[in-house]
Enzyme design. Structure first.
Site, PDB file in Angstrom:
ATOM      1  N   ARG A 211     -12.067  -3.380   2.925  1.00 40.34           N
ATOM      2  CA  ARG A 211     -12.039  -3.758   1.512  1.00 40.34           C
ATOM      3  C   ARG A 211     -11.981  -5.252   1.230  1.00 40.34           C
ATOM      4  NH1 ARG A 211      -8.035   0.518  -1.135  1.00 40.34           N
ATOM      5  NH2 ARG A 211      -9.469   2.160  -0.544  1.00 40.34           N
TER       6      ARG A 211
ATOM      7  N   HIS B  53      -5.714  -3.707  -6.991  1.00 40.01           N
ATOM      8  CA  HIS B  53      -5.580  -2.280  -6.704  1.00 40.01           C
ATOM      9  C   HIS B  53      -4.261  -1.926  -6.023  1.00 40.01           C
ATOM     10  CE1 HIS B  53      -6.979   1.725  -5.738  1.00 40.01           C
ATOM     11  NE2 HIS B  53      -6.831   1.523  -4.441  1.00 40.01           N
TER      12      HIS B  53
ATOM     13  N   LYS C 148       9.920   6.355 -15.798  1.00 42.20           N
ATOM     14  CA  LYS C 148       9.877   5.633 -17.078  1.00 42.20           C
ATOM     15  C   LYS C 148       8.928   6.223 -18.104  1.00 42.20           C
ATOM     16  CE  LYS C 148       6.867   1.762 -15.743  1.00 42.20           C
ATOM     17  NZ  LYS C 148       6.811   0.310 -15.621  1.00 42.20           N
TER      18      LYS C 148
ATOM     19  N   ARG D 294      -4.567  -3.433   3.726  1.00 40.56           N
ATOM     20  CA  ARG D 294      -4.358  -1.995   3.960  1.00 40.56           C
ATOM     21  C   ARG D 294      -5.667  -1.273   4.256  1.00 40.56           C
ATOM     22  NH1 ARG D 294      -4.389   2.724   0.327  1.00 40.56           N
ATOM     23  NH2 ARG D 294      -5.175   1.294  -1.249  1.00 40.56           N
TER      24      ARG D 294
ATOM     25  N   THR E 148       0.058   7.535  -8.000  1.00 42.55           N
ATOM     26  CA  THR E 148      -0.291   8.736  -7.224  1.00 42.55           C
ATOM     27  C   THR E 148      -1.264   9.625  -7.986  1.00 42.55           C
ATOM     28  OG1 THR E 148       1.892   8.711  -6.189  1.00 42.55           O
ATOM     29  CG2 THR E 148       0.677  10.791  -6.107  1.00 42.55           C
TER      30      THR E 148
ATOM     31  N   ASP F   3       8.321  -3.057 -11.305  1.00 37.72           N
ATOM     32  CA  ASP F   3       9.735  -3.068 -11.727  1.00 37.72           C
ATOM     33  C   ASP F   3      10.694  -3.016 -10.537  1.00 37.72           C
ATOM     34  OD1 ASP F   3       8.600  -2.879 -14.220  1.00 37.72           O
ATOM     35  OD2 ASP F   3       9.162  -0.796 -14.548  1.00 37.72           O
TER      36      ASP F   3
ATOM     37  N   HIS G 202      -9.679  -3.803  -5.027  1.00 34.36           N
ATOM     38  CA  HIS G 202     -10.636  -2.739  -4.685  1.00 34.36           C
ATOM     39  C   HIS G 202     -12.008  -3.223  -5.135  1.00 34.36           C
ATOM     40  CE1 HIS G 202     -12.604   1.107  -4.339  1.00 34.36           C
ATOM     41  NE2 HIS G 202     -11.502   1.658  -3.876  1.00 34.36           N
TER      42      HIS G 202
ATOM     43  N   GLU H  94     -14.102   6.482   4.691  1.00 36.80           N
ATOM     44  CA  GLU H  94     -13.888   5.304   3.832  1.00 36.80           C
ATOM     45  C   GLU H  94     -13.964   4.028   4.653  1.00 36.80           C
ATOM     46  OE1 GLU H  94     -10.594   5.618   1.029  1.00 36.80           O
ATOM     47  OE2 GLU H  94     -10.884   7.772   0.967  1.00 36.80           O
TER      48      GLU H  94
HETATM   49  P1  FAD Z   1       3.662   5.716  -7.835  1.00 36.88           P
HETATM   50  O1  FAD Z   1       2.854   6.906  -7.557  1.00 36.88           O
HETATM   51  O2  FAD Z   1       3.000   4.619  -8.570  1.00 36.88           O
HETATM   52  O3  FAD Z   1       4.948   6.165  -8.631  1.00 36.88           O
HETATM   53  C1  FAD Z   1       5.826   5.218  -9.169  1.00 36.88           C
HETATM   54  C2  FAD Z   1       6.757   5.917 -10.124  1.00 36.88           C
HETATM   55  O4  FAD Z   1       7.797   5.037 -10.511  1.00 36.88           O
HETATM   56  C3  FAD Z   1       6.095   6.356 -11.414  1.00 36.88           C
HETATM   57  O5  FAD Z   1       6.607   7.635 -11.724  1.00 36.88           O
HETATM   58  C4  FAD Z   1       6.575   5.326 -12.431  1.00 36.88           C
HETATM   59  O6  FAD Z   1       6.587   5.776 -13.756  1.00 36.88           O
HETATM   60  C5  FAD Z   1       7.972   5.086 -11.914  1.00 36.88           C
HETATM   61  N1  FAD Z   1       8.570   3.808 -12.322  1.00 36.88           N
HETATM   62  C6  FAD Z   1       8.091   2.560 -12.164  1.00 36.88           C
HETATM   63  N2  FAD Z   1       8.946   1.660 -12.670  1.00 36.88           N
HETATM   64  C7  FAD Z   1      10.016   2.352 -13.147  1.00 36.88           C
HETATM   65  C8  FAD Z   1      11.222   2.003 -13.795  1.00 36.88           C
HETATM   66  N3  FAD Z   1      11.529   0.727 -14.089  1.00 36.88           N
HETATM   67  N4  FAD Z   1      12.076   2.978 -14.148  1.00 36.88           N
HETATM   68  C9  FAD Z   1      11.784   4.278 -13.906  1.00 36.88           C
HETATM   69  N5  FAD Z   1      10.642   4.672 -13.304  1.00 36.88           N
HETATM   70  C10 FAD Z   1       9.780   3.724 -12.928  1.00 36.88           C
HETATM   71  N6  FAD Z   1      -3.941   5.496  -1.887  1.00 36.88           N
HETATM   72  C11 FAD Z   1      -4.368   6.309  -0.898  1.00 36.88           C
HETATM   73  O7  FAD Z   1      -3.757   6.380   0.168  1.00 36.88           O
HETATM   74  N7  FAD Z   1      -5.484   7.066  -1.096  1.00 36.88           N
HETATM   75  C12 FAD Z   1      -6.202   7.052  -2.242  1.00 36.88           C
HETATM   76  O8  FAD Z   1      -7.184   7.759  -2.390  1.00 36.88           O
HETATM   77  C13 FAD Z   1      -5.781   6.177  -3.274  1.00 36.88           C
HETATM   78  N8  FAD Z   1      -6.479   6.083  -4.437  1.00 36.88           N
HETATM   79  C14 FAD Z   1      -5.979   5.316  -5.442  1.00 36.88           C
HETATM   80  C15 FAD Z   1      -6.655   5.288  -6.664  1.00 36.88           C
HETATM   81  C16 FAD Z   1      -6.138   4.577  -7.728  1.00 36.88           C
HETATM   82  C17 FAD Z   1      -6.860   4.545  -9.037  1.00 36.88           C
HETATM   83  C18 FAD Z   1      -4.921   3.875  -7.568  1.00 36.88           C
HETATM   84  C19 FAD Z   1      -4.334   3.117  -8.719  1.00 36.88           C
HETATM   85  C20 FAD Z   1      -4.266   3.871  -6.355  1.00 36.88           C
HETATM   86  C21 FAD Z   1      -4.789   4.586  -5.284  1.00 36.88           C
HETATM   87  N9  FAD Z   1      -4.138   4.614  -4.053  1.00 36.88           N
HETATM   88  C22 FAD Z   1      -4.607   5.433  -3.056  1.00 36.88           C
HETATM   89  C23 FAD Z   1      -2.839   3.984  -3.883  1.00 36.88           C
HETATM   90  C24 FAD Z   1      -1.762   5.078  -4.020  1.00 36.88           C
HETATM   91  O9  FAD Z   1      -2.125   5.956  -5.049  1.00 36.88           O
HETATM   92  C25 FAD Z   1      -0.418   4.495  -4.333  1.00 36.88           C
HETATM   93  O10 FAD Z   1      -0.120   3.438  -3.475  1.00 36.88           O
HETATM   94  C26 FAD Z   1       0.669   5.575  -4.170  1.00 36.88           C
HETATM   95  O11 FAD Z   1       0.336   6.683  -4.955  1.00 36.88           O
HETATM   96  C27 FAD Z   1       2.008   5.019  -4.562  1.00 36.88           C
HETATM   97  O12 FAD Z   1       2.924   6.068  -4.624  1.00 36.88           O
HETATM   98  P2  FAD Z   1       4.416   5.750  -5.051  1.00 36.88           P
HETATM   99  O13 FAD Z   1       5.115   7.049  -5.104  1.00 36.88           O
HETATM  100  O14 FAD Z   1       4.942   4.680  -4.206  1.00 36.88           O
HETATM  101  O15 FAD Z   1       4.278   5.105  -6.516  1.00 36.88           O
HETATM  102  C1  SIN Z   2     -10.423   5.076  -3.171  1.00 33.13           C
HETATM  103  O1  SIN Z   2     -10.603   6.266  -3.403  1.00 33.13           O
HETATM  104  O2  SIN Z   2     -11.337   4.261  -3.026  1.00 33.13           O
HETATM  105  C2  SIN Z   2      -9.025   4.574  -3.086  1.00 33.13           C
HETATM  106  C3  SIN Z   2      -8.529   4.781  -1.734  1.00 33.13           C
HETATM  107  C4  SIN Z   2      -7.332   3.912  -1.467  1.00 33.13           C
HETATM  108  O3  SIN Z   2      -6.923   3.108  -2.296  1.00 33.13           O
HETATM  109  O4  SIN Z   2      -6.813   4.026  -0.365  1.00 33.13           O
END
Ligand code: FAD
Ligand code: SIN
Length: 537
Positions: A288, A349, A34, A384, A42, A221, A242, A116
């Site tokens: 957490r 988070h 989107k 988690r 990610t 979504d 978080h 962690e």
């Molecule tokens: P996302 O990476 O969120 O990707 C979702 C995709 O879907 C995006 O491209 C978005 O634009 C698209 N999308 C959404 N809705 C629509 C729609 N209606 N139409 C089209 N496209 C759409 N987890 C860990 O394991 N380790 C970490 O260190 C860690 N650190 C984190 C730090 C932060 C700040 C955050 C926010 C999260 C963190 N997490 C961590 C959690 C982890 O990053 C996410 O759970 C993981 O990246 C999710 O991946 P995903 O591919 O499922 O979704």
């Molecule tokens: C962090 O770096 O604290 C995020 C790690 C996670 O969400 O798993």
């Protein structure tokens, strides 16, 4: 326009892109995303990916840590295969070009492994404190080398197209997904995407809360679309907060990684007193849910706006090298983490619940799969374990691929007539304040009434408000031309409703769900997932 493809992947985070790269060996892949393709949760991941790499570590230890953190609700079979398949999946990422930080002078692992909360060992692969950005970079580069992956940026998936939506008068069981409608935000047109297989990888829903570590894309979504299509949704009451989001009026959603506590960061009150020893033997490195609840309790007790995370006792060179991003970002707000404790607050988070899937990412709708944060796989249970999310996304996107690879040759793209998007005579809105007002109201309502500490009364209040807002949005949606803000508003309102509904059903406290009216865990009645569908609410 109708776009026909073999695989329709919704989302370009780790789950969507890692699936797309693999599936491209079988057929054509359309990735609909989107915003810009890198924009995802990610991309902002800091801590890293948990997987057994150290010689002293064991699968059993990682399994045990995950189960303990999950408060009795993890599916043990899922935990076992995710943990044991993890190293092969992270190795694949390395082959695709991800550069994790290497160890210095350590012969028990090639990589520098982070620590962690809730982990009994160092086992988190990371790229300094920019792990997600590095993964996203490598995946985008890999996808760009493959001819039959086409990425549709700024295309917003609105709704899934299923047989039952095309033939509302027929009883179709099980239902079958045929594709999705997607809104091209640049041209203001809605297109039909028709595919053999549809993979939801749309990520989480942090934006349902006022204070969140998540970027703007995280509006749930995929969960809302799947719910509207009749998919089972599970465990929405388990929203992870978080403990350490930077507290500063100008800092929008900036996470201070748990790895900072892993490297010795200590939580303190404003006056400098430590407090975590009152709550858990692991103190600042407790899981957490414990840390976030402890901070919440202390903030309510003292009336302070934030607590402090102090890592000033560590060497300056170590800190600037291990946490360059956090160091630079905090400096922008005049906080020098080598000298000043960092003001932090808990923030929404990660959503442990989501679209319910089996161990191959299959939903209850035929040809519709889900992986990554949008899904509820059974890995996280009620809470988690840190850095298990990127791991889950990798393991499940691979499992979705292996399942589909077995069936691919026998499946045809259905040629049932799909009507183009019907705007129902909608006109341009002259009152978009309704959208911005409702966005704000939902997020405040969820923060105040459905946050870290809940009660029956607060949940009732929240439900009444969200129901009214949903009615208003529904009217608005039917009458006015769609915009991204309106589509997201409609989705976060549904996600809010699902969180409240699941929280109301669970009459106990467990993991991330704490209700003062049922303050204890009740294994006899509630050691089970919450499962809802649109027909059961
Ligand atoms: P996302 O990476 O969120 O990707 C979702 C995709 O879907 C995006 O491209 C978005 O634009 C698209 N999308 C959404 N809705 C629509 C729609 N209606 N139409 C089209 N496209 C759409 N987890 C860990 O394991 N380790 C970490 O260190 C860690 N650190 C984190 C730090 C932060 C700040 C955050 C926010 C999260 C963190 N997490 C961590 C959690 C982890 O990053 C996410 O759970 C993981 O990246 C999710 O991946 P995903 O591919 O499922 O979704
Ligand atoms: C962090 O770096 O604290 C995020 C790690 C996670 O969400 O798993």
């Amino acid at each position: 326009m109708e776009i026909k493809t073999d695989f329709l992947v919704l989302g370009s985070g780790i789950a969507g892109l890692s699936f797309a790269v693999k599936a491209s060996a079988l057929g054509d892949v359309a990735v609909v995303t989107k915003k810009e393709q890198f924009e995802s949760n990610t991309n902002y991941a800091q801590g890293g990916i948990a997987a057994v790499h150290d010689k002293a570590d064991r699968y059993e230890y990682h399994i045990k840590d995950t189960l303990e953190c999950g408060g009795g609700l993890c599916h043990e079979d899922v935990v076992k295969f995710v943990v044991t398949e993890g190293p092969a999946r992270t190795e694949e990422l390395i082959q695709w070009g991800v550069e994790f930080t290497k160890a210095k002078n350590n012969d028990s692992s090639m990589y520098d492994l982070g620590q962690e909360g809730g982990h009994s060992m160092r086992r988190v692969l990371h790229a300094k404190d920019l792990t997600g950005r590095e993964i996203e970079r490598a995946l985008m580069e890999k996808a760009a080398t493959v001819n039959n992956i086409k990425i549709y940026e700024n295309f917003f998936a609105i709704d899934l197209i299923c047989k039952s939506t095309l033939f509302p008068d027929k009883k179709i069981s099980p239902d079958q997904c045929l594709g999705a409608y997607a809104y091209d935000a640049n041209r203001h047109e809605v297109h039909v995407f028709r595919a053999k297989f549809i993979i939801l990888a749309t990520g989480g829903a942090g934006k349902v809360y006022l204070i969140t570590t998540n970027p703007d894309i995280a509006t749930g979504d995929g969960i809302a679309m799947a719910y509207r299509a009749g998919a089972q949704i599970s465990n929405m009451e388990f929203f992870q907060f978080h403990p350490t989001c930077l507290y500063h009026p100008e800092a929008k959603s900036f996470l201070i990684s748990e790895a900072v506590r892993g490297e010795g960061g200590i939580l303190k009150l404003k006056g400098g007193e430590t407090f975590m020893e009152k709550y858990h033997p692991m103190k600042s490195l407790a899981p957490r849910d414990v840390v976030a609840k402890a901070i919440d309790t202390e903030l309510k007790r003292t009336g302070d706006e934030y607590v402090l995370l102090d890592i000033t006792h560590r060497d300056r060179d170590f800190l600037t090298n291990r946490f360059p991003h956090i160091y630079e970002k905090c400096l922008e707000f005049d906080i020098d983490i080598t000298k000043d404790p960092i003001p932090v607050v808990p923030a929404a988070h990660y959503l442990c619940g989501g679209v319910r899937v089996n161990s191959f990412g299959e939903t209850n709708i035929d040809r519709l799969f889900a992986c990554g944060e949008v899904s509820c796989t059974g890995l996280h249970g009620a809470n988690r374990l840190a850095s298990n999310s990127l791991l889950e996304a990798l393991v499940f996107s691979h499992r979705v691929y292996t399942k589909i690879a077995q069936q691919f040759a026998d499946i045809k793209c259905e040629d049932i007539f799909i009507h183009s998007w019907d705007p129902h005579g909608a006109t341009e809105s002259d009152d978009s304040v309704v959208v911005s007002h409702n966005w704000d109201e939902i997020r405040r309502c969820m923060w105040n009434y459905v946050g870290i500490v809940r009660s029956n009364k607060r949940l009732e209040r929240a439900q009444r408000r969200i129901d009214i807002i949903l009615q208003e949005i529904d009217e608005y949606y039917r009458n006015f031309i769609i915009t991204r803000d309106l589509l997201e508003l409609r989705n976060i309102a549904i996600v809010a409703k699902l969180i409240i509904e699941c929280a109301k059903r669970r009459k106990e406290s467990r993991g991330l769900h704490y209700n003062i009216d049922y303050p204890h865990r009740n294994d006899e009645d509630w050691r089970q997932d919450t499962i809802i569908t649109k027909d059961t609410i």
